[in-house]
Write a protein that holds these residues in place. Structure first.
Motif, mmCIF file in Angstrom:
data_model
loop_
_atom_site.group_PDB
_atom_site.id
_atom_site.type_symbol
_atom_site.label_atom_id
_atom_site.label_comp_id
_atom_site.label_asym_id
_atom_site.label_seq_id
_atom_site.Cartn_x
_atom_site.Cartn_y
_atom_site.Cartn_z
ATOM 1 N N VAL A 123 0.831 -1.205 0.000
ATOM 2 C CA VAL A 123 0.000 0.000 0.000
ATOM 3 C C VAL A 123 0.867 1.257 0.000
ATOM 4 O O VAL A 123 0.561 2.252 -0.653
ATOM 5 N N GLY A 124 1.989 1.205 0.767
ATOM 6 C CA GLY A 124 2.895 2.356 0.769
ATOM 7 C C GLY A 124 3.451 2.643 -0.610
ATOM 8 O O GLY A 124 3.608 3.811 -1.003
ATOM 9 N N ASP A 125 3.740 1.573 -1.387
ATOM 10 C CA ASP A 125 4.243 1.780 -2.748
ATOM 11 C C ASP A 125 3.199 2.472 -3.625
ATOM 12 O O ASP A 125 3.534 3.277 -4.505
ATOM 13 N N VAL A 126 1.929 2.152 -3.384
ATOM 14 C CA VAL A 126 0.866 2.801 -4.162
ATOM 15 C C VAL A 126 0.895 4.309 -3.919
ATOM 16 O O VAL A 126 0.802 5.110 -4.857
ATOM 17 N N PHE A 127 1.055 4.732 -2.670
ATOM 18 C CA PHE A 127 1.096 6.163 -2.368
ATOM 19 C C PHE A 127 2.379 6.797 -2.900
ATOM 20 O O PHE A 127 2.387 7.955 -3.306
ATOM 21 N N ARG A 128 3.493 6.055 -2.868
ATOM 22 C CA ARG A 128 4.743 6.602 -3.412
ATOM 23 C C ARG A 128 4.611 6.846 -4.916
ATOM 24 O O ARG A 128 5.106 7.863 -5.436
ATOM 25 N N ARG A 129 3.944 5.927 -5.623
ATOM 26 C CA ARG A 129 3.727 6.146 -7.055
ATOM 27 C C ARG A 129 2.785 7.325 -7.289
ATOM 28 O O ARG A 129 2.815 7.952 -8.345
ATOM 29 N N PHE A 130 1.999 7.629 -6.266
ATOM 30 C CA PHE A 130 1.087 8.769 -6.357
ATOM 31 C C PHE A 130 1.807 10.087 -6.069
ATOM 32 O O PHE A 130 1.238 11.157 -6.220
ATOM 33 N N GLY A 131 3.117 10.015 -5.624
ATOM 34 C CA GLY A 131 3.913 11.225 -5.399
ATOM 35 C C GLY A 131 4.150 11.562 -3.942
ATOM 36 O O GLY A 131 4.648 12.643 -3.621
ATOM 37 N N VAL A 132 3.816 10.669 -3.029
ATOM 38 C CA VAL A 132 4.000 10.939 -1.588
ATOM 39 C C VAL A 132 5.403 10.495 -1.175
ATOM 40 O O VAL A 132 5.899 9.462 -1.649
ATOM 41 N N GLU A 133 6.066 11.293 -0.296
ATOM 42 C CA GLU A 133 7.402 10.952 0.197
ATOM 43 C C GLU A 133 7.362 9.596 0.903
ATOM 44 O O GLU A 133 6.337 9.233 1.521
ATOM 45 N N PRO A 134 8.471 8.826 0.865
ATOM 46 C CA PRO A 134 8.466 7.470 1.461
ATOM 47 C C PRO A 134 8.032 7.456 2.927
ATOM 48 O O PRO A 134 7.280 6.578 3.340
ATOM 49 N N MET A 135 8.518 8.410 3.736
ATOM 50 C CA MET A 135 8.189 8.385 5.161
ATOM 51 C C MET A 135 6.681 8.528 5.371
ATOM 52 O O MET A 135 6.059 7.799 6.146
ATOM 53 N N PHE A 136 6.042 9.466 4.630
ATOM 54 C CA PHE A 136 4.617 9.697 4.808
ATOM 55 C C PHE A 136 3.793 8.590 4.131
ATOM 56 O O PHE A 136 2.712 8.229 4.619
ATOM 57 N N SER A 137 4.274 8.053 2.999
ATOM 58 C CA SER A 137 3.534 6.985 2.338
ATOM 59 C C SER A 137 3.480 5.741 3.215
ATOM 60 O O SER A 137 2.453 5.054 3.273
ATOM 61 N N ASP A 138 4.579 5.450 3.924
ATOM 62 C CA ASP A 138 4.572 4.292 4.836
ATOM 63 C C ASP A 138 3.590 4.522 5.980
ATOM 64 O O ASP A 138 2.898 3.586 6.423
ATOM 65 N N ARG A 139 3.514 5.763 6.484
ATOM 66 C CA ARG A 139 2.563 6.051 7.570
ATOM 67 C C ARG A 139 1.131 5.912 7.071
ATOM 68 O O ARG A 139 0.260 5.352 7.750
ATOM 69 N N LEU A 140 0.830 6.413 5.865
ATOM 70 C CA LEU A 140 -0.501 6.255 5.290
ATOM 71 C C LEU A 140 -0.841 4.775 5.097
ATOM 72 O O LEU A 140 -1.959 4.330 5.405
ATOM 73 N N GLY A 141 0.121 4.003 4.595
ATOM 74 C CA GLY A 141 -0.127 2.588 4.387
ATOM 75 C C GLY A 141 -0.422 1.854 5.681
ATOM 76 O O GLY A 141 -1.315 1.004 5.747
#
Length: 818
Positions: free
Chosen positions: A620-638
């Motif tokens: 799920v974090g990779d999905v947000f990273r492909r959406f343009g979110v920084e890795p630290m925040f994408s992992d938190r969202l995931g």
């Protein structure tokens, strides 16, 4: 020159300790830093002699750079105590001892290592400040081509080339004496024989190349220190030598109570230094030619290797030394100190002498400038130059006779002639103030203006009692006022005290203040106008925002009323159609009206579009990273979405790209498959989506534009299932729910079940970082479902410890129940 040592000794140490390639590498690597430190190094020279002369002219900062480099490049092997090091160098000059290249390099490196240390030994500095005595060629490190250059210059009578060659006077005189022999054979003992053979060979090579018709330049008048050894006299039994002043030196390198001093000579009543042969000295100073210095005759122990003048007397004793010191003659014998400054740099001479006085307590000295002028302060002890009221009037001699002792040349003050000249080294401000005072007294008028022409005219007045050197120095430094020289700072302070200059300064200050005040007032007015404009803009923005909110509210209300009316009309129409169909079926045998009236067709309610998608297996974090979110925040969202999925909370996506992101999130969350449903406008019939998910054996439900129709009508069973999830403490729900906000005026409000249990993600606030309202939930504390949700997630974490690390973010960012 560093610490005022003899330049010939310094050059000799550099030649023996460092190879030319190493010196060139140092100059090349540190050129920028050396130039910034004041070293004259525009280009790195290739000639080793020129490189050594560059190092000789280093400033204090440049010497610090050189010393730091030396400490990195040379590590002397088998370092010896300083007294032993000095004795080994003296053995070269006094006994003709010859060291091999390795030992000579080691001694030179240790000497440089100590010389550039933080606190160099004073006895070593005293030795290095003495002139170099004549030495064999091996110790002077003179190469054959250098002998040839010197011999050529001497035969050509090129005095300028000889003086610029850098060799000591003793070496020049030696080569000159061999040249005057005109090829005659020499009979000398070792170790000087190889040296003379080298000199003779160089002279023979140089003779054919020299034009003998070159006119000999007139001999220059001697300048500086003229040093010679004490006159050797024959012992006279009728003379009591203890009545003379005795020159004696401490040769004990340690602290003792009583010092046995070595007698180097005597000073007679005419101030002439003389010495006796060793046997005669033992008769003159019984019985061993030495004198004893008892503790009651000195406050400070005599410095090792430094000669002093003493009054002595005989005393009865059974010991060998039967003559003792009765009084030290302070200032009777002064050492010679070479300075790297000329008489034109009087302020540097003043600083040099003051620094020397601080480091050599109780010492008196004659200071020789670089232009060979002999200077001596008009004081009995050198420390008096440090007094604040010292006038810095120095006696000046063009030449001065000195006696050569073991520690270098010294001057006996008893035989010193009176100085015929003087040098004023006082700050130029003091001299200029004196001139201004004399001018004011003569004119009886206030000085309205200090001009260069007036000062130059005053300098040329004969009865001002200023020496020529001071007048020249004042004239040459008038332009330095603008550069802020330390001497002129005081002069400027004195000039500022004159009334005319004060008035002029006050006038200029008042004018400048008026200009500054006008600028300040203008700036204040501009700032006030900007504040008014800003206030107007802010009020207009508030008005526009309020108007926009009112229009948006009106549009939402109108759309809502339109859809409610359409829903009511649709239900009524369906009811009429059902009733009409009933009557038709009941009276099916009746014939239809012959009027052939058109009947409205029964329109079926729209059905949602359903498709089943396989799991993508992505993070799920990779999905947000492909959406343009920084890795630290994408992992938190995931992590938060995984926890919400495990707890059964719906996930509501809002904003541009929400539909595309919902499919990617659904397939990433799914372990088997994902059911994607697109809801159509006007959906009112119950759809039972949970059955469709179960039939597809899926574990994630994605509903696009879910609120384009009322979920309370077409998804009532799904809303009940969501509430049931919050009430139960059983395992994870059978499938996750992702809802996509339709957006725009057609979007209906979300039902309370969604508002109190769903997690909202505003995609317009998700980018390179999370903005404060990127994740939203309903934040009212009164709903019973919200409190139940808090308890529910505590149970979820108990059942799924892997989500425990995300619970804090979930509570802090989403629930906000505390």
């Amino acid at each position: 020159m560093i610490h005022g040592i003899d330049r010939h000794r310094f050059r000799f140490l550099l030649r023996c300790a460092l190879k030319p390639d190493l010196v060139k590498s140092f100059l090349k690597d540190n050129r920028v830093a050396l130039v910034a430190a004041g070293a004259p190094l525009d280009n790195v020279p290739s000639d080793p002699q020129v490189m050594l002369r560059v190092i000789e002219g280093f400033t204090q900062k440049a010497n610090q750079i050189f010393g730091k480099w030396l400490y990195q490049k040379i590590k002397p092997n088998g370092a010896q105590p300083i007294p032993q090091l000095i004795l080994r160098w003296r053995a070269v000059e006094e006994l003709g001892v010859v060291y091999d290249d390795v030992e000579r390099t080691s001694l030179s490196q240790q000497t440089l290592y100590d010389l550039f240390g933080a606190s160099p030994d004073e006895s070593l500095l005293a030795f290095l400040r003495t002139p170099v005595r004549d030495q064999p060629q091996h110790q002077l490190a003179i190469r054959s081509e250098e002998w040839l250059t010197l011999a050529t210059s001497l035969l050509a009578k090129d005095r300028v080339a000889v003086e610029s060659s850098g060799w000591t006077d003793a070496v020049v005189e030696l080569v000159g004496a061999v040249a005057r022999l005109d090829g005659s054979s020499l009979s000398v003992q070792r170790p000087y024989a190889p040296v003379l053979a080298e000199i003779q060979a160089a002279i023979e090579l140089a003779r054919p190349t020299v034009v003998t018709t070159t006119p000999e330049l007139p001999a220059a008048s001697p300048r500086g220190i003229q040093s010679s050894g004490p006159e050797l006299r024959t012992f006279d039994s009728k003379i009591d030598y203890t009545k003379f002043s005795v020159i004696a030196t401490n040769r004990i390198p340690r602290t003792v109570d009583a010092y046995l001093l070595v007698v180097e000579g005597f000073v007679d009543e005419n101030g002439i230094a003389f010495r006796l042969a060793e046997d005669d000295l033992k008769r003159a100073i019984p019985t061993i030619g030495r004198i004893i210095l008892h503790p009651d005759q000195y406050d400070v122990a005599p410095v090792y290797g430094e000669p002093n003048a003493y009054e002595v007397e005989r005393f009865p004793t059974e010991r060998e030394a039967r003559v003792k010191v009765s009084r030290r003659l302070v200032g009777a014998l002064v050492s010679v100190v070479l300075m790297p400054h000329s008489t034109a740099d009087a302020h540097r001479i003043r600083d040099y002498i003051a620094d020397y006085a601080k480091r050599h307590l109780g010492s008196m000295a004659v200071f020789v400038s670089s232009d060979k002028s002999c200077l001596m302060p008009r004081v009995s002890t050198l420390q008096k130059v440090l007094a604040p009221d010292f006038d810095w009037q120095l006696d000046l001699w063009d030449t001065m006779d000195a006696v050569e002792l073991q520690n270098g040349p010294h001057v006996a003050r008893l035989g010193l002639k009176s100085a015929s000249k003087s040098l004023n080294c006082a700050p130029l401000a003091a001299a200029a103030r004196k001139l201004l005072r004399i001018y004011t007294e003569r004119s009886q008028a206030k000085l309205s203006k200090t001009s260069r022409e007036l000062l130059v005219e005053l300098f040329d007045v004969d009865d001002l009692r200023f020496d020529e050197a001071t007048k020249v120095r004042l004239k040459a430094n008038l332009d330095a006022i603008a550069r802020g020289s330390e001497d002129f700072n005081e002069l400027v302070s004195a000039l500022l005290q004159t009334q005319v200059i004060k008035d002029e300064i006050e006038r200029r200050i008042a004018a400048e203040v008026d200009v500054r005040v006008a600028e300040r007032d203008r700036t204040k007015r501009e700032l006030e106008q900007l504040r008014i404009q800003r206030s107007q803009v802010e009020r207009r923005i508030l008005e526009l925002n309020r108007e926009a909110e009112e229009k948006a509210a009106e549009v939402r209300s109108a759309v809502k009323r339109a859809f409610e009316q359409a829903r009511d009309n649709g239900i009524a129409t369906l009811a009429d159609l059902s009733l009409f169909d009933f009557f038709l079926n009941r009276n099916g045998s009746a014939e239809r009206s012959s009027s052939n009236v058109a009947m409205p067709a029964v329109v079926e309610a729209p059905k949602p579009f359903v498709e089943t998608l396989p799991s993508s297996g992505k993070n799920v974090g990779d999905v947000f990273r492909r959406f343009g979110v920084e890795p630290m925040f994408s992992d938190r969202l995931g992590a938060v979405i995984h926890l919400a999925h495990a707890g059964g909370s719906p996930i509501v996506l809002t904003g541009a790209g929400a539909s595309t992101l919902s499919t990617a999130l659904g397939t990433a969350l799914s372990k088997s498959s994902c059911v994607s449903i697109t809801v159509e406008l006007g959906q009112i019939a119950e759809q039972h989506f949970e059955h469709q998910v179960a039939e597809a054996n899926a574990d994630v439900l994605v509903m696009r534009q879910a609120n384009v129709s009322d979920l309370s009508l077409y998804a009532r069973s799904l809303l009940d299932a969501i509430v049931q999830r919050m009430m139960t403490q059983s395992d994870s729900p059978p499938f996750g729910i992702i809802l996509v906000d339709a957006g725009g005026p057609a979007a209906l409000p979300w039902p309370p079940e969604i508002l109190e249990s769903a997690i909202g993600i505003e995609l317009s606030h998700v980018g390179s970082k999370l903005k404060p309202d990127a994740l939203t939930v309903r934040r009212d504390d009164g709903g019973w479902l919200r409190h139940r949700l808090h308890l529910h997630y505590g149970n979820v974490v108990d059942e799924h410890p892997a989500h425990a690390s995300s619970l804090e973010d979930f509570n802090r960012l989403l629930l906000s129940l505390e």
